[in-house]
Design a protein around this motif. Sequence first.
Motif, PDB file in Angstrom:
ATOM      1  N   THR A  75      42.606  43.647  40.652  1.00 30.98           N
ATOM      2  CA  THR A  75      43.326  42.398  40.944  1.00 30.98           C
ATOM      3  C   THR A  75      42.357  41.300  41.357  1.00 30.98           C
ATOM      4  OG1 THR A  75      43.720  42.925  43.297  1.00 30.98           O
ATOM      5  CG2 THR A  75      45.330  43.727  41.700  1.00 30.98           C
ATOM      6  N   ARG A  76      41.310  41.672  42.076  1.00 32.05           N
ATOM      7  CA  ARG A  76      40.320  40.678  42.487  1.00 32.05           C
ATOM      8  C   ARG A  76      39.465  40.229  41.310  1.00 32.05           C
ATOM      9  NH1 ARG A  76      39.818  40.910  48.488  1.00 32.05           N
ATOM     10  NH2 ARG A  76      37.980  39.582  48.271  1.00 32.05           N
ATOM     11  N   CYS A  77      39.128  41.166  40.428  1.00 31.19           N
ATOM     12  CA  CYS A  77      38.354  40.802  39.239  1.00 31.19           C
ATOM     13  C   CYS A  77      39.140  39.872  38.328  1.00 31.19           C
ATOM     14  CB  CYS A  77      37.960  42.059  38.466  1.00 31.19           C
ATOM     15  SG  CYS A  77      36.673  43.064  39.237  1.00 31.19           S
ATOM     16  N   ALA A  78      40.468  40.053  38.278  1.00 28.37           N
ATOM     17  CA  ALA A  78      41.302  39.251  37.386  1.00 28.37           C
ATOM     18  C   ALA A  78      41.254  37.769  37.740  1.00 28.37           C
ATOM     19  CB  ALA A  78      42.744  39.755  37.420  1.00 28.37           C
ATOM     20  N   ARG A  79      40.876  37.436  38.976  1.00 26.25           N
ATOM     21  CA  ARG A  79      40.798  36.030  39.389  1.00 26.25           C
ATOM     22  C   ARG A  79      39.699  35.278  38.650  1.00 26.25           C
ATOM     23  NH1 ARG A  79      39.215  34.732  44.265  1.00 26.25           N
ATOM     24  NH2 ARG A  79      40.599  32.957  44.463  1.00 26.25           N
ATOM     25  N   TYR A  80      38.741  36.020  38.098  1.00 27.79           N
ATOM     26  CA  TYR A  80      37.625  35.392  37.396  1.00 27.79           C
ATOM     27  C   TYR A  80      37.911  35.197  35.904  1.00 27.79           C
ATOM     28  CZ  TYR A  80      35.053  36.534  41.637  1.00 27.79           C
ATOM     29  OH  TYR A  80      34.635  36.629  42.946  1.00 27.79           O
ATOM     30  N   LEU A  81      39.129  35.536  35.486  1.00 23.52           N
ATOM     31  CA  LEU A  81      39.514  35.411  34.083  1.00 23.52           C
ATOM     32  C   LEU A  81      40.731  34.505  33.962  1.00 23.52           C
ATOM     33  CD1 LEU A  81      39.252  39.200  33.190  1.00 23.52           C
ATOM     34  CD2 LEU A  81      37.622  37.431  32.515  1.00 23.52           C
ATOM     35  N   ASP A  82      40.924  33.947  32.768  1.00 23.18           N
ATOM     36  CA  ASP A  82      42.109  33.124  32.520  1.00 23.18           C
ATOM     37  C   ASP A  82      43.379  33.940  32.736  1.00 23.18           C
ATOM     38  OD1 ASP A  82      41.151  30.625  31.993  1.00 23.18           O
ATOM     39  OD2 ASP A  82      40.798  31.037  29.870  1.00 23.18           O
ATOM     40  N   ARG A  83      44.405  33.278  33.231  1.00 22.63           N
ATOM     41  CA  ARG A  83      45.706  33.920  33.421  1.00 22.63           C
ATOM     42  C   ARG A  83      46.210  34.463  32.084  1.00 22.63           C
ATOM     43  NH1 ARG A  83      50.041  36.605  35.402  1.00 22.63           N
ATOM     44  NH2 ARG A  83      51.676  35.303  36.291  1.00 22.63           N
ATOM     45  N   GLY A  84      46.561  35.755  32.051  1.00 28.13           N
ATOM     46  CA  GLY A  84      47.075  36.367  30.846  1.00 28.13           C
ATOM     47  C   GLY A  84      46.030  36.990  29.954  1.00 28.13           C
ATOM     48  N   SER A  85      44.735  36.863  30.312  1.00 28.86           N
ATOM     49  CA  SER A  85      43.680  37.387  29.440  1.00 28.86           C
ATOM     50  C   SER A  85      42.876  38.500  30.088  1.00 28.86           C
ATOM     51  CB  SER A  85      42.724  36.254  29.041  1.00 28.86           C
ATOM     52  OG  SER A  85      42.016  35.792  30.185  1.00 28.86           O
ATOM     53  N   ALA A  86      43.315  38.978  31.246  1.00 35.13           N
ATOM     54  CA  ALA A  86      42.551  39.986  31.971  1.00 35.13           C
ATOM     55  C   ALA A  86      42.553  41.322  31.237  1.00 35.13           C
ATOM     56  CB  ALA A  86      43.124  40.173  33.372  1.00 35.13           C
ATOM     57  N   SER A  87      41.383  41.934  31.129  1.00 33.54           N
ATOM     58  CA  SER A  87      41.233  43.261  30.538  1.00 33.54           C
ATOM     59  C   SER A  87      39.850  43.777  30.899  1.00 33.54           C
ATOM     60  CB  SER A  87      41.394  43.218  29.019  1.00 33.54           C
ATOM     61  OG  SER A  87      40.321  42.515  28.427  1.00 33.54           O
ATOM     62  N   GLU A 237      51.394  40.074  33.094  1.00 31.34           N
ATOM     63  CA  GLU A 237      52.818  39.873  32.832  1.00 31.34           C
ATOM     64  C   GLU A 237      53.635  39.498  34.063  1.00 31.34           C
ATOM     65  OE1 GLU A 237      54.228  43.428  31.004  1.00 31.34           O
ATOM     66  OE2 GLU A 237      52.790  43.333  29.356  1.00 31.34           O
ATOM     67  N   ILE A 238      53.161  39.821  35.263  1.00 32.20           N
ATOM     68  CA  ILE A 238      53.965  39.566  36.450  1.00 32.20           C
ATOM     69  C   ILE A 238      54.110  38.066  36.682  1.00 32.20           C
ATOM     70  CG2 ILE A 238      52.005  39.624  38.053  1.00 32.20           C
ATOM     71  CD1 ILE A 238      53.855  41.127  40.022  1.00 32.20           C
ATOM     72  N   ASN A 239      55.305  37.631  37.065  1.00 35.97           N
ATOM     73  CA  ASN A 239      55.557  36.194  37.194  1.00 35.97           C
ATOM     74  C   ASN A 239      54.884  35.583  38.424  1.00 35.97           C
ATOM     75  OD1 ASN A 239      57.190  37.277  39.185  1.00 35.97           O
ATOM     76  ND2 ASN A 239      59.104  36.839  38.102  1.00 35.97           N
ATOM     77  N   ASN A 240      54.708  36.376  39.456  1.00 40.21           N
ATOM     78  CA  ASN A 240      54.037  35.890  40.671  1.00 40.21           C
ATOM     79  C   ASN A 240      52.837  36.791  40.922  1.00 40.21           C
ATOM     80  OD1 ASN A 240      53.164  35.112  43.195  1.00 40.21           O
ATOM     81  ND2 ASN A 240      55.139  35.335  44.211  1.00 40.21           N
ATOM     82  N   ASN A 241      51.652  36.308  40.556  1.00 42.97           N
ATOM     83  CA  ASN A 241      50.455  37.140  40.672  1.00 42.97           C
ATOM     84  C   ASN A 241      49.662  36.826  41.935  1.00 42.97           C
ATOM     85  OD1 ASN A 241      49.396  34.658  39.942  1.00 42.97           O
ATOM     86  ND2 ASN A 241      47.797  35.536  38.655  1.00 42.97           N
ATOM     87  N   SER A 242      50.342  36.409  43.000  1.00 40.56           N
ATOM     88  CA  SER A 242      49.654  36.168  44.264  1.00 40.56           C
ATOM     89  C   SER A 242      49.059  37.469  44.787  1.00 40.56           C
ATOM     90  CB  SER A 242      50.625  35.589  45.294  1.00 40.56           C
ATOM     91  OG  SER A 242      51.588  36.559  45.680  1.00 40.56           O
ATOM     92  N   HIS A 243      48.089  37.331  45.648  1.00 45.64           N
ATOM     93  CA  HIS A 243      47.389  38.505  46.180  1.00 45.64           C
ATOM     94  C   HIS A 243      48.365  39.441  46.892  1.00 45.64           C
ATOM     95  CE1 HIS A 243      43.855  40.671  47.626  1.00 45.64           C
ATOM     96  NE2 HIS A 243      44.458  40.762  48.787  1.00 45.64           N
ATOM     97  N   TYR A 244      49.295  38.886  47.651  1.00 45.54           N
ATOM     98  CA  TYR A 244      50.245  39.696  48.402  1.00 45.54           C
ATOM     99  C   TYR A 244      51.145  40.487  47.460  1.00 45.54           C
ATOM    100  CZ  TYR A 244      54.193  40.941  51.380  1.00 45.54           C
ATOM    101  OH  TYR A 244      55.173  41.631  52.033  1.00 45.54           O
ATOM    102  N   ARG A 245      51.679  39.822  46.417  1.00 45.85           N
ATOM    103  CA  ARG A 245      52.612  40.481  45.516  1.00 45.85           C
ATOM    104  C   ARG A 245      51.939  41.601  44.725  1.00 45.85           C
ATOM    105  NH1 ARG A 245      58.013  39.756  45.986  1.00 45.85           N
ATOM    106  NH2 ARG A 245      58.407  39.538  43.743  1.00 45.85           N
ATOM    107  N   THR A 246      50.755  41.343  44.187  1.00 49.53           N
ATOM    108  CA  THR A 246      50.066  42.370  43.402  1.00 49.53           C
ATOM    109  C   THR A 246      49.628  43.540  44.264  1.00 49.53           C
ATOM    110  OG1 THR A 246      47.979  41.139  43.622  1.00 49.53           O
ATOM    111  CG2 THR A 246      49.302  40.743  41.645  1.00 49.53           C
ATOM    112  N   THR A 247      49.247  43.264  45.514  1.00 41.94           N
ATOM    113  CA  THR A 247      48.860  44.350  46.416  1.00 41.94           C
ATOM    114  C   THR A 247      50.046  45.241  46.745  1.00 41.94           C
ATOM    115  OG1 THR A 247      47.107  42.979  47.392  1.00 41.94           O
ATOM    116  CG2 THR A 247      47.809  44.916  48.642  1.00 41.94           C
TER     117      THR A 247
END
Length: 486
Positions: A75-87, A237-247
Amino acid sequence: MRAAHALRRRSRSAKDFGIIGQASWLSSVINLVNTIIGAGVLAMPSVLSHMGIVPGTLVIIWAGLTSGFGLYLQTRCARYLDRGSASFFALSQITYPNAAVIFDTAIAIKCFGVGVSYLIIIGDLMPGVVKGIYENAGQLEFLVDRHFWVTAFMLVVIPLSFLRRLDSLKYTSVVALTSIGYLVILVVAHFFKGDTMANRGDIRVVRWGGAIPALSSLPVVVFAYTCHQNMFSVLNEINNNSHYRTTTVIFTSIGSAGMVYILVGITGYLSFGNSVSGNIIGMYIPSIVSTIGKAAIVVLVMFSYPLQIHPCRASVDAVLKWRPLKRSSSTRSPNRSPSRTMPLLNSGKSIGNGRDDSMGETRFAAITTIIIVSSYLVAMSVTSLERSLAYVGSTGSTSISFILPGLFYYKISAPDSPLHQSIKDDDDETGDSESGYDEGLLGGGGTRTSRLKKDLIRTLSLALAIYGLIVMVVCFITNTFFIVAH
């Protein structure tokens, strides 16, 4: 630097995203739980028979914590990528471009091993299903022969494995939840009924069965929690990708799976004792109840097998096409494969993968045929589900769960990393810092506290990668050279 900074500015808040996820928190949890709980739950009673109830339960909890931390790093790594393109592949392009082949190899091994385990489950359970339906099945030897049923079901899964698009199979997640739920009820009900305890023998509560059996079972537990291949799909895909929600998605999913594993493990082990096999559902005597449970698992793995061939094929193709990047090349390889992140298709251990449209018909058919034939030959010769899961867990699962998340975050969060600096500057300007979420969760605050916390997480990410490497080497050696002697 400016380009990276602009990239981060374009993807800082949900309202600015070009593509906003539509998945709710609950659906994200369900998808992740479906991904986690699969064939591994069948082997949990056997794990406790080797480790003992107390040590085994602690190992299950520890494996959940380490796997959960790997998900958290994603989840922390995904912050360095465009929304929707994390892999994983996208991360490899901005961290270790020339190591992308390692990722694809790990995915191929993981999916191939899981596909083999599904065929083993079919071979183990179908004779029992037939006996439950037809009492005189034993008079026809082929009906109780595992090799016959593995071969017969190959005729069903082969056409599905050659499909380029598997969207039509996405509804099998409903079957997965029903099958796993029925399995849990079946194991617990038989335990309370007490109809399986006549010859169970001694129960290991605290003591273990020895170092080699315990180490050979550890990768089975690691495998059981592996869902990291689909975590980026959940984040996309999640509509709210805030740190709290994903955790909380991670905490709820891992916690739910852990409780199922402990419940099935303890009740199943107490039902059969040290005579329990690596496939708990195959041990129940034929009856209408147990036959339905076995049939449900067979249907589940039958439709899950093609979903392992799909990403395995794409990863093998990527490995064959891979060429090392030159120093003068950009982080994007001209031979880069399409993004391997697509909506989740199934439970099991499937991996959202790229499209096969770019693969020629001949190449597509050749790679698919080799994978199917190889998995069939392995499944015909290997009869131990636990052994199969142990090999997959000690190789592909440790790579995806521990090594890759740890290495990626350690590299991408380096203080001198341009990406890390750009996201730090952007957070300072927008006031939307990751530490703000963390401090809200932890009840702390302050720049110094935030900096220490980030340093600690970075250190732990390296420790997780090293831990994964140690688990991989030790467990692989144990299962390869020592388990036979045991």
